[in-house]
Write a protein that holds these residues in place. Structure first.
Motif, mmCIF file in Angstrom:
data_model
loop_
_atom_site.group_PDB
_atom_site.id
_atom_site.type_symbol
_atom_site.label_atom_id
_atom_site.label_comp_id
_atom_site.label_asym_id
_atom_site.label_seq_id
_atom_site.Cartn_x
_atom_site.Cartn_y
_atom_site.Cartn_z
ATOM 1 N N ARG A 215 -3.644 -2.993 9.992
ATOM 2 C CA ARG A 215 -2.654 -2.417 9.099
ATOM 3 C C ARG A 215 -2.343 -0.968 9.482
ATOM 4 N NH1 ARG A 215 -3.043 -6.965 8.223
ATOM 5 N NH2 ARG A 215 -2.601 -8.168 6.322
ATOM 6 N N ARG A 216 -1.097 -0.572 9.261
ATOM 7 C CA ARG A 216 -0.669 0.789 9.566
ATOM 8 C C ARG A 216 -0.971 1.694 8.381
ATOM 9 N NH1 ARG A 216 2.347 1.322 14.069
ATOM 10 N NH2 ARG A 216 3.244 -0.579 14.995
ATOM 11 N N VAL A 217 -1.755 2.763 8.643
ATOM 12 C CA VAL A 217 -2.131 3.711 7.599
ATOM 13 C C VAL A 217 -1.258 4.958 7.654
ATOM 14 C CG1 VAL A 217 -4.025 5.162 6.735
ATOM 15 C CG2 VAL A 217 -4.498 2.851 7.544
ATOM 16 N N MET B 92 -6.604 8.286 -0.609
ATOM 17 C CA MET B 92 -6.559 8.171 -2.062
ATOM 18 C C MET B 92 -5.131 8.347 -2.578
ATOM 19 S SD MET B 92 -10.076 10.114 -3.255
ATOM 20 C CE MET B 92 -9.725 9.766 -4.973
ATOM 21 N N ALA B 93 -4.378 9.272 -1.966
ATOM 22 C CA ALA B 93 -2.993 9.480 -2.385
ATOM 23 C C ALA B 93 -2.146 8.239 -2.126
ATOM 24 C CB ALA B 93 -2.402 10.686 -1.660
ATOM 25 N N GLU B 94 -2.461 7.480 -1.084
ATOM 26 C CA GLU B 94 -1.724 6.263 -0.759
ATOM 27 C C GLU B 94 -2.229 5.057 -1.554
ATOM 28 O OE1 GLU B 94 0.912 5.961 1.232
ATOM 29 O OE2 GLU B 94 0.912 8.140 1.507
ATOM 30 N N GLY B 95 -3.278 5.254 -2.364
ATOM 31 C CA GLY B 95 -3.815 4.155 -3.160
ATOM 32 C C GLY B 95 -4.652 3.171 -2.355
ATOM 33 N N ILE B 96 -5.040 3.550 -1.147
ATOM 34 C CA ILE B 96 -5.807 2.647 -0.279
ATOM 35 C C ILE B 96 -7.276 2.626 -0.689
ATOM 36 C CG2 ILE B 96 -6.526 2.241 2.115
ATOM 37 C CD1 ILE B 96 -3.861 3.489 2.977
ATOM 38 N N ILE B 97 -7.811 3.774 -1.095
ATOM 39 C CA ILE B 97 -9.190 3.847 -1.576
ATOM 40 C C ILE B 97 -9.192 4.564 -2.922
ATOM 41 C CG2 ILE B 97 -10.137 3.890 0.767
ATOM 42 C CD1 ILE B 97 -10.690 6.893 0.348
ATOM 43 N N SER B 98 -10.290 4.442 -3.643
ATOM 44 C CA SER B 98 -10.445 5.137 -4.918
ATOM 45 C C SER B 98 -11.915 5.422 -5.155
ATOM 46 C CB SER B 98 -9.873 4.291 -6.069
ATOM 47 O OG SER B 98 -10.554 3.048 -6.158
ATOM 48 N N GLU B 99 -12.190 6.461 -5.949
ATOM 49 C CA GLU B 99 -13.559 6.788 -6.342
ATOM 50 C C GLU B 99 -13.939 5.930 -7.541
ATOM 51 O OE1 GLU B 99 -14.125 10.891 -7.091
ATOM 52 O OE2 GLU B 99 -13.538 11.551 -5.077
ATOM 53 N N VAL B 100 -15.112 5.324 -7.489
ATOM 54 C CA VAL B 100 -15.558 4.451 -8.585
ATOM 55 C C VAL B 100 -16.816 4.962 -9.262
ATOM 56 C CG1 VAL B 100 -14.485 2.411 -7.597
ATOM 57 C CG2 VAL B 100 -16.826 2.975 -6.956
ATOM 58 N N LEU C 183 -8.106 -3.869 -1.476
ATOM 59 C CA LEU C 183 -7.709 -4.852 -0.468
ATOM 60 C C LEU C 183 -6.278 -5.333 -0.671
ATOM 61 C CD1 LEU C 183 -11.000 -6.939 -0.177
ATOM 62 C CD2 LEU C 183 -10.253 -4.978 1.162
ATOM 63 N N ALA C 184 -5.831 -5.407 -1.918
ATOM 64 C CA ALA C 184 -4.449 -5.826 -2.171
ATOM 65 C C ALA C 184 -3.473 -4.800 -1.610
ATOM 66 C CB ALA C 184 -4.228 -6.021 -3.668
ATOM 67 N N ARG C 185 -3.790 -3.513 -1.801
ATOM 68 C CA ARG C 185 -2.923 -2.451 -1.280
ATOM 69 C C ARG C 185 -2.925 -2.452 0.242
ATOM 70 N NH1 ARG C 185 1.379 0.302 -0.448
ATOM 71 N NH2 ARG C 185 1.046 2.460 0.220
ATOM 72 N N VAL C 186 -4.119 -2.609 0.840
ATOM 73 C CA VAL C 186 -4.203 -2.630 2.308
ATOM 74 C C VAL C 186 -3.447 -3.825 2.867
ATOM 75 C CG1 VAL C 186 -5.771 -2.815 4.270
ATOM 76 C CG2 VAL C 186 -6.389 -1.389 2.319
ATOM 77 N N SER C 187 -3.574 -4.983 2.238
ATOM 78 C CA SER C 187 -2.904 -6.187 2.728
ATOM 79 C C SER C 187 -1.392 -6.048 2.673
ATOM 80 C CB SER C 187 -3.348 -7.399 1.901
ATOM 81 O OG SER C 187 -4.745 -7.593 2.003
ATOM 82 N N VAL D 158 -3.072 -12.379 10.196
ATOM 83 C CA VAL D 158 -2.865 -12.015 8.802
ATOM 84 C C VAL D 158 -4.025 -12.569 7.983
ATOM 85 C CG1 VAL D 158 -1.355 -12.209 6.806
ATOM 86 C CG2 VAL D 158 -0.386 -12.016 9.097
ATOM 87 N N LEU D 159 -4.810 -11.668 7.402
ATOM 88 C CA LEU D 159 -5.953 -12.054 6.594
ATOM 89 C C LEU D 159 -5.770 -11.476 5.202
ATOM 90 C CD1 LEU D 159 -8.848 -11.328 9.099
ATOM 91 C CD2 LEU D 159 -7.844 -13.536 8.585
ATOM 92 N N THR D 160 -6.170 -12.197 4.223
ATOM 93 C CA THR D 160 -6.118 -11.731 2.847
ATOM 94 C C THR D 160 -7.482 -11.909 2.218
ATOM 95 O OG1 THR D 160 -5.485 -13.894 1.963
ATOM 96 C CG2 THR D 160 -3.702 -12.436 2.661
ATOM 97 N N PRO D 161 -7.782 -11.173 1.142
ATOM 98 C CA PRO D 161 -9.087 -11.346 0.478
ATOM 99 C C PRO D 161 -9.324 -12.766 -0.002
ATOM 100 C CG PRO D 161 -7.989 -9.354 -0.295
ATOM 101 C CD PRO D 161 -6.992 -10.097 0.551
ATOM 102 N N ALA D 162 -8.211 -13.505 -0.294
ATOM 103 C CA ALA D 162 -8.375 -14.874 -0.781
ATOM 104 C C ALA D 162 -8.706 -15.846 0.338
ATOM 105 C CB ALA D 162 -7.100 -15.330 -1.491
ATOM 106 N N SER D 163 -8.409 -15.473 1.597
ATOM 107 C CA SER D 163 -8.699 -16.350 2.728
ATOM 108 C C SER D 163 -9.450 -15.569 3.791
ATOM 109 C CB SER D 163 -7.393 -16.897 3.317
ATOM 110 O OG SER D 163 -6.551 -15.832 3.712
#
Length: 252
Positions: free
Chosen positions: A12-14, A63-71, A88-92, A103-108
């Protein structure tokens, strides 16, 4: 390490090379759902051979792009480490790096390689389970070790950087006072200890032991300095006495 999360992030392009590098390192620490990422920024900078400032900028961008977050935060003996999660939804949803990228998704998730091809799993007493960064791996024990010995064996302690907000603990204060340091000297030594190791990016497995070593060196190096100062004062006094004696002779 999650092969699925790493594969999703890899294709994926970051938008930034350093951010992509930090994201792939986090994927190495992540569980299959993108959680369980905790590693200090100095350690990530050391592993990637870049500056800690670059790591912090990359994390802010992700974090600004919503790719990661602090938990949350994970406490340890030297303070705490921030725990992150990869969305993972945002990265996908990000653009792929090339047209023929898988093409990979968390569901597959991608199929995992079988480590034990036999259909019947070994008996539980013949295996040892270890957990590293929330990933469970079955490892066959070496010959000669009993399961009881393996269960009680502790994992090796990892070296870590000194927290930026480090202050001496009660144990550190007791170690300093046992060496006859005054409260003023403890304050001065603690500030020097923190500034020195933060500037150098030092890592220790036991920072209490590092503090005791620092105190010992402070006492050891202070004695020669005091002796040199005493000799310098003595020589100055002799010279001043000579000048005064000559001045008295001139007046007489």
């Amino acid at each position: 390490m999650s092969n699925t999360v790493h594969a999703i992030c890899k294709h994926r392009r970051v938008g930034r090379a350093v951010s992509k590098t930090v994201l792939l390192l986090m994927a190495d620490f992540a569980s299959d759902d993108g959680t369980g990422i905790w590693a200090s920024k100095p350690n990530m900078a050391a592993d990637l051979e870049i500056s800690e400032t670059a790591v912090r900028d990359a994390i802010r961008h992700l974090m600004a792009e919503g790719i990661i977050s602090e938990v949350g935060q994970r406490k340890h003996q030297n303070g705490y480490t921030v725990e992150y999660r990869i969305d993972l939804a945002r990265v996908s949803a990000l653009p792929v790096t090339r047209e023929n990228a898988p093409v990979l998704t968390p569901a597959s998730p991608a199929p995992l390689r079988q480590t034990h091809p036999t259909p019947t799993p070994p008996a539980p007493q013949d295996l040892r389970e270890t957990q590293v960064n929330h990933h469970r791996t079955i490892i066959e024990p070496p010959e000669g070790n009993t399961p009881a010995e393996q269960v009680t064996r502790k994992p090796p302690k990892r070296a870590s950087a000194l927290p930026e907000n480090w202050v001496p603990s009660d144990r550190n204060l007791a170690d300093a006072r046992s060496r006859n340091f005054t409260d003023e000297e403890i304050h001065e030594q603690a500030a020097a200890f923190r500034d020195h190791h933060l500037a150098r990016g030092t890592t220790f497995k036991d920072w209490d032991a590092g503090w005791r070593m620092w105190l010992g060196n402070a006492r050891r190096f202070a004695r020669p300095a005091a002796a040199r100062n005493a000799r310098a004062r003595s020589a100055h006094d002799v010279m001043l006495a000579g000048f005064q004696s000559a001045a008295l002779r001139d007046r007489s």
